[in-house]
Design an enzyme around this catalytic site. Structure first.
Site, mmCIF file in Angstrom:
data_model
loop_
_atom_site.group_PDB
_atom_site.id
_atom_site.type_symbol
_atom_site.label_atom_id
_atom_site.label_comp_id
_atom_site.label_asym_id
_atom_site.label_seq_id
_atom_site.Cartn_x
_atom_site.Cartn_y
_atom_site.Cartn_z
ATOM 1 N N ASP A 1 0.809 -1.214 0.000
ATOM 2 C CA ASP A 1 0.000 0.000 0.000
ATOM 3 C C ASP A 1 0.844 1.267 0.000
ATOM 4 O OD1 ASP A 1 -2.604 1.275 0.137
ATOM 5 O OD2 ASP A 1 -2.124 1.805 2.203
ATOM 6 N N LYS B 1 0.286 2.338 10.438
ATOM 7 C CA LYS B 1 -0.998 2.863 10.882
ATOM 8 C C LYS B 1 -1.066 2.813 12.405
ATOM 9 C CE LYS B 1 -3.792 2.031 6.779
ATOM 10 N NZ LYS B 1 -4.090 3.450 6.582
ATOM 11 N N HIS C 1 4.637 4.906 -3.028
ATOM 12 C CA HIS C 1 4.902 6.227 -2.475
ATOM 13 C C HIS C 1 6.345 6.374 -1.953
ATOM 14 C CE1 HIS C 1 0.707 6.710 -2.914
ATOM 15 N NE2 HIS C 1 0.330 6.233 -1.762
#
Length: 504
Positions: free
Chosen positions: A238, A343, A243
């Protein structure tokens, strides 16, 4: 600023969240700045039956809530929005869509120029380009045709290669715009300016003067209602594969010959191809994965990942990744790079930290801590965007006690300066035909080539640990062991200039 040529932006999946929260609000902001062409329309597509008026009303609420430039929703912009309902999975229905599109093109006079935006599930990425090609809508001999593809670009190296092959069957590489919204952020683009326009940085930007580089991107929220998606993805897919490796490439790239798309993207690919592979048997040594567990944060109970909706109660999917790796080229030989993402950490922040080499002779080392002292350049991507330089200064009084001080710049200090949203910048670039901030196919495959052995090791070796970390902390303690000696990660705060651990 130059305006784009007249065209129609066609959004597949226009009834979804991305269009409502990001795309149309960004387009409305471009309209308010008079950056859209005179003859322009947005054609939303989806299976949900909506009239033009219903679509405009729905998008109006999105503009009011999510637009960067607050104020009344411009009626002139809403009139540019159209909607056509059909089953995008059925090739036979594309003839009716084509007829509607060409009629709209003739009505507004957009010159046969079309941008197709795939705001759809990844399973549609191979199908839609094929059906467009079958209708002749990928041919650019009578106007430009461009295709914007959202991430994820594949699930692993094999699927990324397959997706690239399929896209190239129907569109040329120069027509394909693989969007990564991180590259649309103003501070990411400022990396190039910081490096290549300042004589004080570029001479130091190499293995002789930089000790290590740290890239951090964290969130203070959990997976929420995205548990089902996250079970298929995890933090490595993810965040790291796209990124963070792209941010690393901008830090590590060589000066491009020219500031144009081809030169910059060539240098990005060279970095990704120079990443030293991590053998599967070495993965536990170089990569730490973690998963947040239930905890109390500021007096409130927070669920663990396995208690989230849509998550397997025995899930081993990582919500945290810390990684050490090297770039094997002349500039960076022997310099460790560290990546960290997760997270349910203390704060939401994305930043790059350049740790410079310590001085070779410690003249003022009365305090053992000074021996470990290093200058740092912190490039803050979000929030509180800006730059922070940390260096030593003498404490007033007798002797030569040294302490760290800050020299900082914040974008918010620029009066009357508007920071465009990432989608605003990237949509405008595609309209102008500038792919500089979009990923090229070979870059995507090079990133997957580096990540794939890690995924395979996790899949094939169940003994590789998934470390639990309480929600609201900075991840597993084992991540600190990646960094050699007495040094540790920088633990950033919401505000760029604040000290470490301010959120805890």
């Amino acid at each position: 600023m130059k305006k784009p040529d007249n065209h129609i932006l066609v959004i597949f999946g226009a009834s979804g969240d991305l269009t409502h929260r990001k795309l149309v609000p960004a387009l409305a902001d471009l309209h308010k700045q008079d950056l859209l062409p005179e003859k322009f329309a947005v054609l939303g597509l989806g299976r949900t039956p909506l009239t033009n008026e219903q679509f405009r009303e729905k998008m109006s609420t999105g503009i009011q809530e999510f637009s960067s430039k607050k104020g009344d929703v411009p009626n002139g912009f809403l009139k540019r929005l159209y909607y056509y309902s059909f089953n995008t999975k059925e090739g036979a229905e594309y003839k009716g869509f084509k007829d509607y599109l060409l009629a709209l093109d003739k009505e507004i006079g957009s010159g046969g120029n079309f941008i197709f935006y795939l705001a759809t599930p990844p399973s549609m990425y191979p199908l839609i380009p094929r059906f467009l090609s079958e209708q002749g809508l990928s041919r650019d001999d009578k106007g430009f045709r461009r295709l914007i593809v959202e991430k994820p670009f594949g699930h692993d190296l094999a699927s990324a290669r397959q997706l690239n092959r399929e896209l190239l069957n129907y569109f040329k590489e120069e027509q394909i715009y693989r969007i990564d919204h991180y590259l649309g952020k103003e501070t990411v683009q400022n990396l190039l300016v910081t490096r290549f326009s300042n004589g004080i940085y570029e001479p130091l930007w190499n293995r002789n003067y930089i000790h290590h580089v740290e890239v951090t991107s964290t969130e203070d929220i959990g997976v929420g209602n995205r548990g089902g998606y996250y079970e298929e993805s995890g933090a490595l897919r993810d965040m790291v594969q796209n990124h963070l490796l792209l941010l690393t490439s901008l830090v590590a790239m060589e000066p491009p010959a020219l500031i144009n798309a081809e030169s910059i993207r060539n240098e990005i690919v060279k970095v990704l191809q120079s990443l030293r592979p991590i053998p599967k048997e070495e993965v536990p040594r170089y990569v730490i994965r973690g998963q947040y567990i239930e905890s109390e944060v500021k007096g409130q109970h927070v669920k663990g990942y396995r208690q989230e909706k849509g998550v397997d109660p025995k899930s081993r999917v990582e919500t945290f990744v810390a990684m050490k790796f090297y770039i094997d080229n002349w500039r960076w030989a022997g310099v460790p790079f560290y990546i960290r993402t997760g997270k349910m950490l203390p704060t939401r922040v994305t930043e790059i930290v350049i740790h410079f080499q310590p001085t070779p002779h410690h003249l003022f080392a009365d305090d053992p801590a000074i021996i470990r002292q290093q200058n740092q350049l912190v490039i803050r991507i979000q929030p509180d965007e800006g730059l922070l330089l940390k260096f030593g200064m003498k404490v007033p009084g007798a002797g030569f006690r040294v302490q760290d001080v800050n020299m900082d710049f914040h974008y918010s200090d620029l009066s009357d300066t508007y920071l465009p949203s990432a989608y605003e910048r990237l949509l405008l670039d595609c309209m102008l035909g500038d792919p500089t901030l979009y990923s090229r196919g070979d870059a995507v495959e090079a990133a997957w080539n580096f990540i794939d052995p890690i995924l395979q090791a996790w899949k094939e070796e169940p003994c590789i640990k998934v470390h639990g970390y309480p929600a609201g902390t900075w991840g597993p303690e084992e991540a600190d062991e990646l960094i050699e000696g007495d040094m540790t990660w920088r633990y950033p705060c919401k505000n760029l200039s604040d000290g470490n651990y301010c959120e805890l």
